[in-house]
Motif scaffolding. Structure first.
Motif, PDB file in Angstrom:
ATOM      1  N   UNK A 129     -59.781 -32.352  43.040  1.00 29.40           N
ATOM      2  CA  UNK A 129     -58.441 -32.587  43.563  1.00 29.40           C
ATOM      3  C   UNK A 129     -58.184 -34.066  43.818  1.00 29.40           C
ATOM      4  N   UNK A 130     -59.112 -34.909  43.434  1.00 31.97           N
ATOM      5  CA  UNK A 130     -58.904 -36.347  43.565  1.00 31.97           C
ATOM      6  C   UNK A 130     -59.429 -36.943  44.862  1.00 31.97           C
ATOM      7  N   UNK A 131     -59.854 -36.095  45.768  1.00 28.66           N
ATOM      8  CA  UNK A 131     -60.319 -36.620  47.052  1.00 28.66           C
ATOM      9  C   UNK A 131     -61.784 -37.058  46.975  1.00 28.66           C
ATOM     10  N   UNK A 132     -62.175 -37.843  47.984  1.00 23.98           N
ATOM     11  CA  UNK A 132     -63.548 -38.337  48.052  1.00 23.98           C
ATOM     12  C   UNK A 132     -64.462 -37.305  48.686  1.00 23.98           C
ATOM     13  N   UNK A 133     -65.564 -37.035  48.040  1.00 25.35           N
ATOM     14  CA  UNK A 133     -66.541 -36.131  48.662  1.00 25.35           C
ATOM     15  C   UNK A 133     -67.138 -36.800  49.884  1.00 25.35           C
ATOM     16  N   UNK A 134     -67.430 -38.090  49.754  1.00 29.92           N
ATOM     17  CA  UNK A 134     -67.920 -38.876  50.894  1.00 29.92           C
ATOM     18  C   UNK A 134     -67.701 -40.349  50.586  1.00 29.92           C
ATOM     19  N   UNK A 135     -67.821 -41.173  51.606  1.00 35.62           N
ATOM     20  CA  UNK A 135     -67.664 -42.608  51.391  1.00 35.62           C
ATOM     21  C   UNK A 135     -69.044 -43.211  51.150  1.00 35.62           C
ATOM     22  N   UNK A 136     -69.218 -43.855  50.010  1.00 34.70           N
ATOM     23  CA  UNK A 136     -70.547 -44.401  49.680  1.00 34.70           C
ATOM     24  C   UNK A 136     -70.988 -45.440  50.712  1.00 34.70           C
ATOM     25  N   UNK A 137     -72.267 -45.518  50.938  1.00 35.12           N
ATOM     26  CA  UNK A 137     -72.775 -46.542  51.855  1.00 35.12           C
ATOM     27  C   UNK A 137     -73.224 -47.780  51.074  1.00 35.12           C
ATOM     28  N   UNK A 138     -73.800 -47.540  49.915  1.00 39.90           N
ATOM     29  CA  UNK A 138     -74.203 -48.673  49.083  1.00 39.90           C
ATOM     30  C   UNK A 138     -72.995 -49.522  48.693  1.00 39.90           C
ATOM     31  N   UNK A 139     -73.125 -50.815  48.902  1.00 42.67           N
ATOM     32  CA  UNK A 139     -71.966 -51.680  48.694  1.00 42.67           C
ATOM     33  C   UNK A 139     -71.433 -51.625  47.270  1.00 42.67           C
ATOM     34  N   UNK A 140     -72.329 -51.608  46.306  1.00 41.14           N
ATOM     35  CA  UNK A 140     -71.907 -51.616  44.909  1.00 41.14           C
ATOM     36  C   UNK A 140     -71.076 -50.377  44.574  1.00 41.14           C
ATOM     37  N   UNK A 141     -71.541 -49.233  45.081  1.00 40.79           N
ATOM     38  CA  UNK A 141     -70.810 -47.990  44.834  1.00 40.79           C
ATOM     39  C   UNK A 141     -69.483 -48.002  45.571  1.00 40.79           C
ATOM     40  N   UNK A 142     -69.535 -48.527  46.776  1.00 39.16           N
ATOM     41  CA  UNK A 142     -68.316 -48.577  47.571  1.00 39.16           C
ATOM     42  C   UNK A 142     -67.219 -49.343  46.831  1.00 39.16           C
ATOM     43  N   UNK A 143     -67.628 -50.460  46.225  1.00 41.75           N
ATOM     44  CA  UNK A 143     -66.637 -51.285  45.528  1.00 41.75           C
ATOM     45  C   UNK A 143     -65.988 -50.525  44.371  1.00 41.75           C
ATOM     46  N   UNK A 144     -66.786 -49.756  43.683  1.00 37.98           N
ATOM     47  CA  UNK A 144     -66.211 -48.953  42.595  1.00 37.98           C
ATOM     48  C   UNK A 144     -65.129 -48.035  43.140  1.00 37.98           C
ATOM     49  N   UNK A 145     -65.460 -47.375  44.219  1.00 39.19           N
ATOM     50  CA  UNK A 145     -64.514 -46.446  44.832  1.00 39.19           C
ATOM     51  C   UNK A 145     -63.269 -47.165  45.320  1.00 39.19           C
ATOM     52  N   UNK A 146     -63.465 -48.279  45.979  1.00 33.86           N
ATOM     53  CA  UNK A 146     -62.316 -49.005  46.522  1.00 33.86           C
ATOM     54  C   UNK A 146     -61.386 -49.473  45.405  1.00 33.86           C
ATOM     55  N   UNK A 147     -61.966 -49.942  44.331  1.00 35.44           N
ATOM     56  CA  UNK A 147     -61.143 -50.381  43.211  1.00 35.44           C
ATOM     57  C   UNK A 147     -60.346 -49.214  42.626  1.00 35.44           C
ATOM     58  N   UNK A 148     -60.950 -48.077  42.682  1.00 31.04           N
ATOM     59  CA  UNK A 148     -60.235 -46.899  42.199  1.00 31.04           C
ATOM     60  C   UNK A 148     -59.074 -46.562  43.134  1.00 31.04           C
ATOM     61  N   UNK A 149     -59.349 -46.615  44.424  1.00 33.86           N
ATOM     62  CA  UNK A 149     -58.344 -46.222  45.412  1.00 33.86           C
ATOM     63  C   UNK A 149     -57.165 -47.186  45.436  1.00 33.86           C
ATOM     64  N   UNK A 150     -57.464 -48.463  45.284  1.00 34.04           N
ATOM     65  CA  UNK A 150     -56.408 -49.461  45.445  1.00 34.04           C
ATOM     66  C   UNK A 150     -55.343 -49.337  44.356  1.00 34.04           C
ATOM     67  N   UNK A 151     -55.680 -48.620  43.290  1.00 32.05           N
ATOM     68  CA  UNK A 151     -54.683 -48.414  42.230  1.00 32.05           C
ATOM     69  C   UNK A 151     -53.504 -47.569  42.706  1.00 32.05           C
ATOM     70  N   UNK A 152     -53.716 -46.878  43.818  1.00 33.95           N
ATOM     71  CA  UNK A 152     -52.629 -46.072  44.361  1.00 33.95           C
ATOM     72  C   UNK A 152     -51.481 -46.919  44.884  1.00 33.95           C
ATOM     73  N   UNK A 153     -51.754 -48.208  45.107  1.00 34.18           N
ATOM     74  CA  UNK A 153     -50.723 -49.062  45.682  1.00 34.18           C
ATOM     75  C   UNK A 153     -50.082 -49.914  44.601  1.00 34.18           C
ATOM     76  N   UNK A 154     -48.770 -49.931  44.613  1.00 28.80           N
ATOM     77  CA  UNK A 154     -48.020 -50.704  43.641  1.00 28.80           C
ATOM     78  C   UNK A 154     -48.097 -52.181  43.985  1.00 28.80           C
ATOM     79  N   UNK A 155     -48.378 -53.019  43.030  1.00 32.47           N
ATOM     80  CA  UNK A 155     -48.379 -54.461  43.272  1.00 32.47           C
ATOM     81  C   UNK A 155     -46.978 -54.909  43.685  1.00 32.47           C
ATOM     82  N   UNK A 156     -46.920 -55.801  44.654  1.00 34.03           N
ATOM     83  CA  UNK A 156     -45.628 -56.375  45.028  1.00 34.03           C
ATOM     84  C   UNK A 156     -44.891 -55.612  46.105  1.00 34.03           C
ATOM     85  N   UNK A 157     -45.404 -54.440  46.434  1.00 35.26           N
ATOM     86  CA  UNK A 157     -44.746 -53.663  47.482  1.00 35.26           C
ATOM     87  C   UNK A 157     -45.526 -53.797  48.780  1.00 35.26           C
TER      88      UNK A 157
END
Lengths: 182, 182
Positions: A113-141
């Motif tokens: 359903x698109x939700x996160x099973x859990x928030x990664x603790x490893x920084x490298x994995x976290x960054x992947x997730x964050x980059x994915x999530x930030x796409x939800x926000x429109x640039x400039x808004x």
DNA sequence: AAATTAATTCGATGAATATCTAATTAATTT
DNA sequence: AAATTAATTAGATATTCATCGAATTAATTT
């Protein structure tokens, strides 16, 4: 120019979204009828029926047999399929593009359903997730915090943590309770 | 009251036949969005988006997740099927009702496209066919000869013969070039 | 060819409804 | 609880488009 096959859904719905035209289509689905016959059946002036038929024809919905018309069932079928195709939430291509590593992380952390099973603790994995999530926000808004929370909550109930991570890692900026992407 | 599941095609097409609403449906097919988000994306006033959503919802096209909306793909699928069902020329029930003998004659003389393979010579068989054909004419309507010919030609190129049989056997009457059923 | 009938096109009217402004209600936040 | 924000509702305006009347063109019939 519009070929009858190109899926201009809007015009298709518009032409079918008229009572008389829908009746006509209904009649022609069951039996071929000529202009004059349609006019009689529907008790509608000839010229208007003619116009309605022109609309239907422009959508590639009719096939002519002699001077009778018949509903092009095949064409309609195709169009119906086009609707379904559009409606099916095809996993957006850029959602899972990127290198193999990213794809692997995403598919292991993100549920169907698109939700996160859990928030990664490893920084490298976290960054992947964050980059994915930030796409939800429109640039400039600029988003008020409340809305940011809403959006993030779709991924994880601890939206506050996600929000903080996004800011700390410079994926989003904040000022006076408003957030935007960088 | 209309349940969302009853196939009121007209209203469905009407709601989808608006540019903004179709855009909304398109967006919600790919990702869930809240009222406010939709308003931003479409650059449309909040109240209008609210109204549009109400329309879509009335058609059972939306499902709510928190305060985000998502397109109810299943519902849409059902409705698309409803369209296809209506569009398929289901052999009208009364076309082949009647007793076994009639059904047998009809199915042997009538091709898949509804036309006559041949005109029976045996009187009994001919009557079955004529009774089938005469259903094409609406009671109470007077048809000019030309139109009668058109209709009959869908069954057989020798429409004149059919016309004569119909009159001779008192299934139709004629006066001054006009015909009607009895 | 003249005349009748069938079909399309044009312009005007009216009804439906999307859009806009404003007011109201509901829900959240401080 | 006051105040801010989100969402719905109401009313007015504008636009779109079906409907109606008539004229025009095309096709058939006599």
């Amino acid at each position: 120019m519009n070929t009858p096959t190109d899926p201009n859904l809007l015009d298709l719905f518009k032409t079918l979204g008229d009572a008389e035209r829908l009746k006509i289509a209904g009649l022609l689905a069951n039996e071929p009828l000529s202009l004059t016959e349609l006019s009689q059946r529907l008790e509608l002036p000839l010229n208007d029926v003619s116009n309605h038929l022109a609309h239907l024809e422009a959508q590639g919905l009719l096939q002519k047999e002699g001077d009778a018309y018949r509903l092009a069932a095949k064409a309609l079928e195709q169009k119906a399929r086009a609707v379904l195709a559009q409606s099916h939430p095809k996993v957006k291509s850029d959602d899972f593009e990127g290198d193999d590593y990213d794809r692997k992380i995403l598919s292991s952390y993100i549920a169907v359903d698109g939700s996160l099973k859990s928030i990664p603790t490893q920084h490298k994995k976290l960054m992947v997730i964050l980059h994915h999530i930030v796409k939800q926000f429109q640039p400039g808004i600029r988003y008020p915090e409340k809305q940011v929370n809403e959006i993030l909550r779709r991924f994880h109930e601890d939206y506050a943590a996600l929000r903080r991570y996004l800011v700390d890692n410079r994926l989003m900026a904040r000022e006076k309770g408003e957030y935007w992407t960088l």
